[in-house]
Write a protein that holds these residues in place. Structure first.
Motif, PDB file in Angstrom:
ATOM      1  N   PRO A 130    -118.815  -3.244  10.820  1.00 39.17           N
ATOM      2  CA  PRO A 130    -118.581  -1.675  10.966  1.00 39.17           C
ATOM      3  C   PRO A 130    -117.126  -1.414  11.378  1.00 39.17           C
ATOM      4  CG  PRO A 130    -120.738  -2.091  11.735  1.00 39.17           C
ATOM      5  CD  PRO A 130    -120.035  -3.534  11.412  1.00 39.17           C
ATOM      6  N   TRP A 131    -116.340  -0.484  10.661  1.00 38.84           N
ATOM      7  CA  TRP A 131    -114.940  -0.199  11.023  1.00 38.84           C
ATOM      8  C   TRP A 131    -114.533   1.126  10.742  1.00 38.84           C
ATOM      9  CZ3 TRP A 131    -111.049   0.857   7.330  1.00 38.84           C
ATOM     10  CH2 TRP A 131    -111.253   0.607   6.140  1.00 38.84           C
ATOM     11  N   LYS A 132    -113.765   1.847  11.645  1.00 41.36           N
ATOM     12  CA  LYS A 132    -113.379   3.300  11.204  1.00 41.36           C
ATOM     13  C   LYS A 132    -111.905   3.041  10.637  1.00 41.36           C
ATOM     14  CE  LYS A 132    -115.861   5.150  15.300  1.00 41.36           C
ATOM     15  NZ  LYS A 132    -115.799   5.788  16.592  1.00 41.36           N
ATOM     16  N   ILE A 133    -111.834   4.331   9.663  1.00 46.03           N
ATOM     17  CA  ILE A 133    -110.360   4.213   9.025  1.00 46.03           C
ATOM     18  C   ILE A 133    -109.433   4.629  10.012  1.00 46.03           C
ATOM     19  CG2 ILE A 133    -109.160   5.449   7.587  1.00 46.03           C
ATOM     20  CD1 ILE A 133    -111.600   6.331   5.978  1.00 46.03           C
ATOM     21  N   PRO A 134    -108.477   3.652  10.383  1.00 48.14           N
ATOM     22  CA  PRO A 134    -107.471   3.737  11.545  1.00 48.14           C
ATOM     23  C   PRO A 134    -106.388   4.717  11.058  1.00 48.14           C
ATOM     24  CG  PRO A 134    -107.017   1.856  10.239  1.00 48.14           C
ATOM     25  CD  PRO A 134    -108.132   2.298   9.543  1.00 48.14           C
ATOM     26  N   GLY A 135    -106.012   5.119  12.501  1.00 48.19           N
ATOM     27  CA  GLY A 135    -104.860   6.456  12.139  1.00 48.19           C
ATOM     28  C   GLY A 135    -103.708   5.688  11.730  1.00 48.19           C
ATOM     29  N   ASN A 170    -118.673  -0.531   4.645  1.00 49.10           N
ATOM     30  CA  ASN A 170    -119.388  -0.530   6.163  1.00 49.10           C
ATOM     31  C   ASN A 170    -118.235   0.474   7.053  1.00 49.10           C
ATOM     32  OD1 ASN A 170    -121.669  -1.715   6.155  1.00 49.10           O
ATOM     33  ND2 ASN A 170    -120.836  -3.496   6.546  1.00 49.10           N
ATOM     34  N   VAL A 171    -117.629   1.546   6.470  1.00 46.76           N
ATOM     35  CA  VAL A 171    -116.737   2.340   6.959  1.00 46.76           C
ATOM     36  C   VAL A 171    -117.657   3.177   8.119  1.00 46.76           C
ATOM     37  CG1 VAL A 171    -115.127   4.131   7.002  1.00 46.76           C
ATOM     38  CG2 VAL A 171    -115.164   2.547   5.236  1.00 46.76           C
ATOM     39  N   SER A 172    -117.624   3.467   9.243  1.00 49.78           N
ATOM     40  CA  SER A 172    -118.450   4.010  10.124  1.00 49.78           C
ATOM     41  C   SER A 172    -117.511   5.422  10.589  1.00 49.78           C
ATOM     42  CB  SER A 172    -118.745   3.407  11.384  1.00 49.78           C
ATOM     43  OG  SER A 172    -117.871   2.516  12.054  1.00 49.78           O
ATOM     44  N   GLY A 173    -118.324   6.161  11.635  1.00 52.16           N
ATOM     45  CA  GLY A 173    -117.685   7.329  12.449  1.00 52.16           C
ATOM     46  C   GLY A 173    -117.822   8.488  11.509  1.00 52.16           C
ATOM     47  N   THR A 174    -116.692   9.245  11.703  1.00 50.33           N
ATOM     48  CA  THR A 174    -116.606  10.532  10.870  1.00 50.33           C
ATOM     49  C   THR A 174    -115.379  10.686   9.843  1.00 50.33           C
ATOM     50  OG1 THR A 174    -115.277  11.570  12.545  1.00 50.33           O
ATOM     51  CG2 THR A 174    -117.324  11.854  12.966  1.00 50.33           C
ATOM     52  N   VAL A 175    -115.504  11.465   8.908  1.00 49.51           N
ATOM     53  CA  VAL A 175    -114.439  11.393   7.981  1.00 49.51           C
ATOM     54  C   VAL A 175    -113.342  12.048   8.751  1.00 49.51           C
ATOM     55  CG1 VAL A 175    -113.609  12.479   5.837  1.00 49.51           C
ATOM     56  CG2 VAL A 175    -115.844  11.831   6.134  1.00 49.51           C
ATOM     57  N   PRO A 176    -112.161  11.143   8.796  1.00 48.02           N
ATOM     58  CA  PRO A 176    -110.740  11.871   9.766  1.00 48.02           C
ATOM     59  C   PRO A 176    -110.244  13.050   8.958  1.00 48.02           C
ATOM     60  CG  PRO A 176    -110.821   9.354   9.123  1.00 48.02           C
ATOM     61  CD  PRO A 176    -112.077   9.948   8.359  1.00 48.02           C
ATOM     62  N   ASP A 177    -110.094  13.965   9.887  1.00 51.55           N
ATOM     63  CA  ASP A 177    -109.063  14.902   9.341  1.00 51.55           C
ATOM     64  C   ASP A 177    -107.881  14.743   8.582  1.00 51.55           C
ATOM     65  OD1 ASP A 177    -111.175  16.455  10.394  1.00 51.55           O
ATOM     66  OD2 ASP A 177    -109.953  17.618  11.940  1.00 51.55           O
ATOM     67  N   PHE A 178    -107.342  13.572   8.851  1.00 56.80           N
ATOM     68  CA  PHE A 178    -105.862  13.201   8.525  1.00 56.80           C
ATOM     69  C   PHE A 178    -106.057  12.893   6.817  1.00 56.80           C
ATOM     70  CE2 PHE A 178    -106.964   9.289  10.566  1.00 56.80           C
ATOM     71  CZ  PHE A 178    -106.716   8.476   9.389  1.00 56.80           C
ATOM     72  N   LEU A 179    -107.218  12.448   6.536  1.00 54.25           N
ATOM     73  CA  LEU A 179    -107.398  12.210   5.242  1.00 54.25           C
ATOM     74  C   LEU A 179    -106.925  13.420   4.258  1.00 54.25           C
ATOM     75  CD1 LEU A 179    -110.397   9.826   5.055  1.00 54.25           C
ATOM     76  CD2 LEU A 179    -108.083   9.140   4.759  1.00 54.25           C
ATOM     77  N   ALA A 180    -107.254  14.623   4.905  1.00 52.71           N
ATOM     78  CA  ALA A 180    -106.925  15.782   4.065  1.00 52.71           C
ATOM     79  C   ALA A 180    -105.429  16.339   4.304  1.00 52.71           C
ATOM     80  CB  ALA A 180    -107.853  16.959   4.357  1.00 52.71           C
ATOM     81  N   LEU A 215    -121.353   4.296   6.255  1.00 57.64           N
ATOM     82  CA  LEU A 215    -122.212   4.514   7.430  1.00 57.64           C
ATOM     83  C   LEU A 215    -121.745   5.767   8.391  1.00 57.64           C
ATOM     84  CD1 LEU A 215    -122.090   1.009   9.212  1.00 57.64           C
ATOM     85  CD2 LEU A 215    -123.875   1.773   7.669  1.00 57.64           C
ATOM     86  N   LEU A 216    -121.069   6.627   7.490  1.00 61.04           N
ATOM     87  CA  LEU A 216    -120.611   7.834   8.135  1.00 61.04           C
ATOM     88  C   LEU A 216    -121.435   8.723   8.408  1.00 61.04           C
ATOM     89  CD1 LEU A 216    -117.671   8.425   5.335  1.00 61.04           C
ATOM     90  CD2 LEU A 216    -117.434   7.552   7.477  1.00 61.04           C
ATOM     91  N   SER A 217    -120.999   9.629   9.527  1.00 59.15           N
ATOM     92  CA  SER A 217    -121.750  10.704  10.138  1.00 59.15           C
ATOM     93  C   SER A 217    -120.892  11.916  10.288  1.00 59.15           C
ATOM     94  CB  SER A 217    -122.637  10.357  11.187  1.00 59.15           C
ATOM     95  OG  SER A 217    -121.680   9.850  12.243  1.00 59.15           O
ATOM     96  N   GLY A 218    -121.409  13.029  10.562  1.00 60.45           N
ATOM     97  CA  GLY A 218    -120.778  14.193  11.205  1.00 60.45           C
ATOM     98  C   GLY A 218    -120.537  15.082   9.986  1.00 60.45           C
ATOM     99  N   HIS A 219    -119.586  16.001   9.894  1.00 64.89           N
ATOM    100  CA  HIS A 219    -119.473  17.121   9.033  1.00 64.89           C
ATOM    101  C   HIS A 219    -118.184  16.954   8.070  1.00 64.89           C
ATOM    102  CE1 HIS A 219    -121.519  19.912  12.021  1.00 64.89           C
ATOM    103  NE2 HIS A 219    -122.461  19.047  11.484  1.00 64.89           N
ATOM    104  N   LEU A 220    -118.132  17.698   7.032  1.00 64.09           N
ATOM    105  CA  LEU A 220    -117.022  17.759   6.381  1.00 64.09           C
ATOM    106  C   LEU A 220    -115.736  18.385   6.859  1.00 64.09           C
ATOM    107  CD1 LEU A 220    -117.964  18.865   2.760  1.00 64.09           C
ATOM    108  CD2 LEU A 220    -117.465  16.547   3.406  1.00 64.09           C
ATOM    109  N   PRO A 221    -114.594  17.857   7.175  1.00 64.11           N
ATOM    110  CA  PRO A 221    -113.630  18.133   8.098  1.00 64.11           C
ATOM    111  C   PRO A 221    -113.053  19.711   7.358  1.00 64.11           C
ATOM    112  CG  PRO A 221    -113.089  16.019   7.391  1.00 64.11           C
ATOM    113  CD  PRO A 221    -114.118  16.369   6.516  1.00 64.11           C
ATOM    114  N   ALA A 222    -113.018  20.704   8.249  1.00 59.68           N
ATOM    115  CA  ALA A 222    -112.523  21.873   7.725  1.00 59.68           C
ATOM    116  C   ALA A 222    -111.017  21.745   7.423  1.00 59.68           C
ATOM    117  CB  ALA A 222    -112.375  22.785   9.097  1.00 59.68           C
TER     118      ALA A 222
END
Length: 690
Positions: A149-154, A171-181, A196-203
């Motif tokens: 499991p890993w998170k999309i790095p900054g 196996n991407v985990s954590g939340t959807v990063p805001d910077f993707l948008a 393995l993502l959780s959380g909300h859609l970034p505003a």
């Protein structure tokens, strides 16, 4: 011989030039040989260690620098060597659909790399600094690798020109990063499904130009949640896959998404009606909505929709027939909970087309099908209070306490004619409180930002009419019980004018003079009476008590102001002396109308709780209660089973006698209540029978 020598020298020079042109940069050559050994490419790719790497199959070079490695679908195994990061001129690395495993080494510094295709392998690890310095990346494909499991790095921000990023089943985990948008103005395709993502859609996705967004089917007990309203501003969307998550709340308006053709929303917890923009869209060709909690009418889609997945039986539609309209009361309730963003609990419980015929959460109706109570307390509600509560004409109680509601109190609520209680306590409501009628019990405590200058209109104050209006019964409700007339009828007055006749006025004046004279005589008599006993003051919810003043042997005078009924808009006051005298001392008191509202009595007895029962008799149960000032009272509640002639006569008798008689051996009647099937008498509470 000289021409021959010259020709030979020319040939040697030409071969030297050709050799130098095909000779790989030493650093690149070393990296390529390391790669060949690590992947066993000398056999699979026929890469000979004795030949120059720039001559190898599927390797492209420019000026001796390796620029492209295209080794997809070659059944390669092994792992990638760290020397791969030395190919600084590399623009394309394609290793997809092999059996390569182990860690993906850092490619930091490959500033020319544009295309990275590593999908469908057995890679197990990707470092957080993997994308550092990859400033030219255009497309990244990491799908179908069993990474830890890993998170999309900054560090991915370094690739400012990114167009495609795909890491499905990685196996991407954590939340959807805001910077993707925000960090990639040219991002066109973002695929993070089966992770393995959780959380909300970034505003931050508001205004994003993404055309294809895959976030569906998060696994391992994880899912994305919250609302999806942000997508209504993603006007470039053509393909949106959000199925098999835990998204909730209403469907967004997609009227601005003129290019949206593929919309997958099934298997979530989406609620509320299907917006008209879904059915009028001219671009939609495929849509899935099954297994949500959708409400309102079943939508009818246009002919442009070629693939539709919507089973009305899996939803909470009012009816199962497409296009059939819901009952107006259902539409009103849905408009009310729209301000709460259509909570999941209502989507789960509000089913069918009759709120009063089923078990609709928080809804209570009378026998005529009128909604009389909306009890939405402690439901974790967000949003604001809808002004559409005013569209429930028979509403008596609006209970919204202990939620997270914001905004102000709609002034429309003050127009509800039968409203008796509004509980908005413990929320986040702000602003001024509208001017509710005096008959409404309004609770606003626990709202730190609400106006503190507005007085609670339920407070009982001297000289005001605090009684419930006589016409306060809901429409269609029968308030006459076994001979007791409805509260807006005076016995014997049916068919007569309600105007006050001159004779009544004269009689009232004479009666008042008599009462004043009687009080004066009693006061004089008590002035000379010795050994008078002091009584504790009693304050009912609708009485004002003036504390007795002790001056030597003077009397203890108590003034009681009792709210009048609708038939008598003023307040009736009585002055009397409560002093000990002989066993036959009886004081006749005309107390007027002593009606007390059922809401007050429910409040002070904890809704007639079992713990407050003092005793039971043949005609009802007696409850103890405590007023806000600490005064204790006893409330006799007539049982509904004895509401016949005997019970009615008993009730009338107690009122007739006890409202006119005061004696030291009789418990004083403070008031009574007639409310529908409820008949109650309110006495002084005498501890231990004294």
């Amino acid at each position: 011989m000289e021409p021959v020598v010259i020709l030979l020298a020319f040939i040697i020079a030409a071969f030297s030039i050709i050799a130098s042109a095909t000779q790989t940069n030493p650093d690149d050559a070393a990296a390529m040989h390391a790669l060949a050994r690590a992947l066993g490419a000398d056999g699979a790719m026929k890469w000979s260690p004795d030949t120059d790497p720039c001559s190898w199959n599927r390797v492209l070079c420019s000026d001796g620098r390796v620029t492209s490695i295209q080794m997809g679908n070659q059944s390669l195994a092994g792992s990638l060597p760290p020397e791969l990061g030395n190919l600084t001129a590399l623009t394309r690395l394609e290793l997809q659909n092999n059996r390569i495993s182990g860690q993906i080494p850092s490619l930091a510094g490959l500033s020319s790399l544009q295309f990275l295709l590593l999908h469908d392998n057995n890679f197990s690890f990707i470092s957080s600094n993997f994308f550092v310095g990859l400033t030219s990346l255009n497309a990244v494909y990491l799908d179908n690798n069993p990474f830890e499991p890993w998170k999309i790095p900054g560090s991915l921000r370094d690739a400012g020109g990114l167009v495609n990023f795909s890491a499905n089943s990685a196996n991407v985990s954590g939340t959807v990063p805001d910077f993707l948008a925000t960090a990639f103005p040219s991002l066109d395709h973002l695929a993070l499904a089966f992770n393995l993502l959780s959380g909300h859609l970034p505003a931050a996705f508001i205004g994003s130009g993404i055309r294809s967004l895959w976030l569906n089917n998060q696994v391992g007990g994880n899912s994305l949640s919250g609302g999806i309203s942000v997508i209504q501003n993603m006007t470039g969307l053509e393909q949106l896959w959000l199925q098999s998550n835990s998204f909730s709340g209403p469907l967004p308006d997609i009227s601005a998404l003129v290019g949206l053709r593929d919309l997958q929303l099934r298997d979530n917890q989406l609620t509320g009606p299907v917006p008209n923009s879904f059915t009028t869209s001219k671009s939609l060709t495929r849509i899935t909505l099954t297994n949500n909690l959708l409400q309102g009418p079943v939508p009818e889609f246009s002919d442009s929709v070629q693939e539709l997945d919507l089973d009305p039986k899996t939803e909470s539609f009012c009816l199962e027939k497409p296009g059939a309209h819901c009952e107006s009361i259902v539409d009103i309730l849905l408009s009310i909970v729209k301000s709460f963003e259509y909570p999941v609990r209502f989507g789960e419980n509000w089913k069918g087309n009759d709120p009063c015929g089923g078990d609709w959460l928080g809804i209570t109706c009378d026998d005529r099908g009128n909604i009389t109570v909306t009890n939405f307390q402690k439901m974790g509600l967000n949003g604001t209070i809808s002004p559409d509560f005013a569209k429930l004409p028979a509403l008596q109680k609006l209970l919204l306490s202990n939620n997270n509601l914001t905004g102000t109190i709609p002034a429309t609520l003050t127009s509800l004619p039968y409203l008796t209680e509004v509980d908005l306590s413990d929320n986040l409501i702000s602003g001024e409180v509208p001017n509710f009628p005096k008959t409404v019990l309004l609770k606003t405590q626990g709202n730190p930002n609400i106006s503190i200058n507005v007085l609670n209109p339920v407070s009982f104050r001297p000289g005001r009419n605090n009684s419930i209006p006589a016409n306060s019964a809901p429409p269609g409700r029968n308030n006459s019980i076994h001979g007791i007339p409805e509260s807006n009828e005076v016995p014997g007055s049916k068919g007569k004018s309600n105007s006050i006749q001159p004779g009544i006025i004269i009689g009232s004046v004479l009666a008042a003079i008599c009462i004043i004279s009687l009080v004066a005589l009693l006061t004089t008599w008590h002035y000379y009476k010795k050994n008078s006993l002091n009584f504790n003051r009693v304050q009912s919810p609708n009485t004002t008590v003036i504390h007795p003043r002790h001056s030597g042997s003077g009397p203890d005078l108590v003034k009681v102001t009792v709210a009048g009924s609708s038939a008598n808009a003023g307040s009736t006051s009585e002055n009397y002396s409560r002093a000990s005298s002989g066993s036959t001392d009886v004081h006749v008191v005309e107390a007027g109308n002593m009606m007390i509202s059922i809401q007050v009595l429910r409040s002070v007895t904890n809704n007639f709780g079992e713990e407050n029962i003092l005793g039971r008799g043949g005609f009802g149960t007696v409850y103890k209660g405590e007023l806000h000032d600490g005064t204790k009272i006893a409330v006799k509640r007539m049982e509904s089973g004895v509401l016949g002639t005997k019970g009615l006569n008993e009730f009338k008798s107690e009122i007739a006698v006890l409202t006119k008689v005061r004696h030291r051996n009789l418990v004083s009647l403070l008031g009574y209540c007639l409310d529908g099937m409820e008949r109650l008498l309110v006495y002084e509470y005498m501890p231990q029978g004294h």
